[in-house]
Design a protein around this motif. Structure first.
Motif, PDB file in Angstrom:
ATOM      1  N   HIS A 125      73.894 -33.662  22.448  1.00  0.00           N
ATOM      2  CA  HIS A 125      74.443 -34.356  21.460  1.00  0.00           C
ATOM      3  C   HIS A 125      74.407 -32.443  20.661  1.00  0.00           C
ATOM      4  O   HIS A 125      73.778 -31.534  20.599  1.00  0.00           O
ATOM      5  CB  HIS A 125      73.149 -34.569  20.405  1.00  0.00           C
ATOM      6  CG  HIS A 125      73.157 -33.923  18.858  1.00  0.00           C
ATOM      7  ND1 HIS A 125      73.379 -35.256  17.686  1.00  0.00           N
ATOM      8  CD2 HIS A 125      72.232 -33.045  18.104  1.00  0.00           C
ATOM      9  CE1 HIS A 125      73.055 -34.737  17.006  1.00  0.00           C
ATOM     10  NE2 HIS A 125      72.094 -33.352  16.840  1.00  0.00           N
ATOM     11  N   VAL A 126      75.596 -32.268  20.443  1.00  0.00           N
ATOM     12  CA  VAL A 126      76.332 -30.872  19.423  1.00  0.00           C
ATOM     13  C   VAL A 126      75.970 -30.943  18.326  1.00  0.00           C
ATOM     14  O   VAL A 126      76.143 -31.647  17.569  1.00  0.00           O
ATOM     15  CB  VAL A 126      78.087 -31.038  20.219  1.00  0.00           C
ATOM     16  CG1 VAL A 126      78.313 -28.939  19.846  1.00  0.00           C
ATOM     17  CG2 VAL A 126      77.941 -31.042  22.096  1.00  0.00           C
ATOM     18  N   SER A 127      75.259 -30.002  18.064  1.00  0.00           N
ATOM     19  CA  SER A 127      75.241 -29.289  16.575  1.00  0.00           C
ATOM     20  C   SER A 127      75.678 -27.942  15.825  1.00  0.00           C
ATOM     21  O   SER A 127      75.662 -26.751  16.646  1.00  0.00           O
ATOM     22  CB  SER A 127      73.367 -29.132  15.980  1.00  0.00           C
ATOM     23  OG  SER A 127      73.156 -28.231  16.835  1.00  0.00           O
ATOM     24  N   CYS A 128      76.835 -27.863  15.085  1.00  0.00           N
ATOM     25  CA  CYS A 128      77.435 -26.165  14.953  1.00  0.00           C
ATOM     26  C   CYS A 128      76.674 -25.811  13.168  1.00  0.00           C
ATOM     27  O   CYS A 128      75.269 -26.479  12.730  1.00  0.00           O
ATOM     28  CB  CYS A 128      78.745 -26.931  14.047  1.00  0.00           C
ATOM     29  SG  CYS A 128      79.220 -25.494  13.564  1.00  0.00           S
ATOM     30  N   ALA A 129      76.605 -24.529  13.077  1.00  0.00           N
ATOM     31  CA  ALA A 129      75.473 -23.972  12.166  1.00  0.00           C
ATOM     32  C   ALA A 129      76.214 -24.488  10.954  1.00  0.00           C
ATOM     33  O   ALA A 129      75.817 -23.800   9.820  1.00  0.00           O
ATOM     34  CB  ALA A 129      76.830 -22.612  12.343  1.00  0.00           C
ATOM     35  N   SER A 157      77.307 -32.143  13.327  1.00  0.00           N
ATOM     36  CA  SER A 157      77.131 -32.906  14.249  1.00  0.00           C
ATOM     37  C   SER A 157      77.417 -33.734  15.205  1.00  0.00           C
ATOM     38  O   SER A 157      78.540 -34.453  14.531  1.00  0.00           O
ATOM     39  CB  SER A 157      75.768 -32.909  14.629  1.00  0.00           C
ATOM     40  OG  SER A 157      74.964 -34.188  13.757  1.00  0.00           O
ATOM     41  N   GLU A 202      71.634 -30.931  24.943  1.00  0.00           N
ATOM     42  CA  GLU A 202      71.697 -30.604  23.516  1.00  0.00           C
ATOM     43  C   GLU A 202      72.447 -29.149  23.962  1.00  0.00           C
ATOM     44  O   GLU A 202      72.549 -28.294  24.513  1.00  0.00           O
ATOM     45  CB  GLU A 202      70.057 -30.329  22.892  1.00  0.00           C
ATOM     46  CG  GLU A 202      70.131 -29.586  21.757  1.00  0.00           C
ATOM     47  CD  GLU A 202      68.724 -29.578  21.109  1.00  0.00           C
ATOM     48  OE1 GLU A 202      69.225 -29.359  20.332  1.00  0.00           O
ATOM     49  OE2 GLU A 202      67.832 -29.683  21.381  1.00  0.00           O
ATOM     50  N   ARG A 204      73.844 -25.966  20.745  1.00  0.00           N
ATOM     51  CA  ARG A 204      74.190 -24.964  19.008  1.00  0.00           C
ATOM     52  C   ARG A 204      75.126 -24.531  19.123  1.00  0.00           C
ATOM     53  O   ARG A 204      75.269 -23.616  20.173  1.00  0.00           O
ATOM     54  CB  ARG A 204      73.061 -24.510  19.261  1.00  0.00           C
ATOM     55  CG  ARG A 204      71.855 -25.615  19.360  1.00  0.00           C
ATOM     56  CD  ARG A 204      69.985 -25.255  18.288  1.00  0.00           C
ATOM     57  NE  ARG A 204      69.200 -25.620  18.860  1.00  0.00           N
ATOM     58  CZ  ARG A 204      69.071 -26.341  17.622  1.00  0.00           C
ATOM     59  NH1 ARG A 204      69.694 -26.830  16.388  1.00  0.00           N
ATOM     60  NH2 ARG A 204      67.644 -27.415  17.818  1.00  0.00           N
ATOM     61  N   ASP A 237      78.556 -22.169  17.691  1.00  0.00           N
ATOM     62  CA  ASP A 237      78.965 -21.365  16.016  1.00  0.00           C
ATOM     63  C   ASP A 237      79.857 -21.960  14.733  1.00  0.00           C
ATOM     64  O   ASP A 237      79.661 -21.806  13.867  1.00  0.00           O
ATOM     65  CB  ASP A 237      78.459 -19.726  16.663  1.00  0.00           C
ATOM     66  CG  ASP A 237      77.783 -19.738  16.968  1.00  0.00           C
ATOM     67  OD1 ASP A 237      76.485 -19.110  16.644  1.00  0.00           O
ATOM     68  OD2 ASP A 237      77.488 -18.301  17.553  1.00  0.00           O
ATOM     69  N   CYS A 244      82.524 -24.798  14.585  1.00  0.00           N
ATOM     70  CA  CYS A 244      83.545 -25.930  15.126  1.00  0.00           C
ATOM     71  C   CYS A 244      84.780 -26.858  14.475  1.00  0.00           C
ATOM     72  O   CYS A 244      85.233 -25.888  14.176  1.00  0.00           O
ATOM     73  CB  CYS A 244      82.208 -27.179  15.324  1.00  0.00           C
ATOM     74  SG  CYS A 244      82.281 -27.350  13.691  1.00  0.00           S
TER      75      CYS A 244
END
Length: 67
Positions: A13-17, A21, A30, A32, A34, A36
Motif C-alpha cells: 500500500h503506497v501513500s503519497c504526501a 494512495s 507499506e 510512504r 513524497d 507521485c
C-alpha cells in the motif's frame, strides 16, 4: 533462477504526501512517498519551462510546432 534467495512479493500500500494512495507489488508491505503521478508537475501539466535565451520558441518555430 536459484530457489530460496529471492524476496517474497506482497501487496504494498503506497501513500503519497498529497493524499493519493494505490497498491503495487513489492517486498515491503507499506510505503510512504513524497511525490507521485497525481502531484508531480510533469504529469499534472503545471510544469514551467525556464528559458531565458528563447531556445524553446526557436525549436518550436524550426519544427513548426504550435505554441
Amino acid at each position: 533462477m536459484k530457489k530460496g534467495i529471492h524476496p517474497e512479493y506482497v501487496e504494498c500500500h503506497v501513500s503519497c504526501a498529497c493524499g493519493n494512495s494505490f497498491t503495487v507489488l513489492s517486498n515491503k508491505p507499506e510505503m510512504r512517498i513524497d511525490i507521485c503521478n497525481m502531484c508531480h508537475p510533469f504529469f499534472t501539466g503545471s510544469e514551467k519551462i525556464v528559458d531565458a535565451a528563447g531556445r524553446v520558441e526557436k525549436f518550436k518555430s524550426k519544427y513548426k510546432l504550435g505554441k
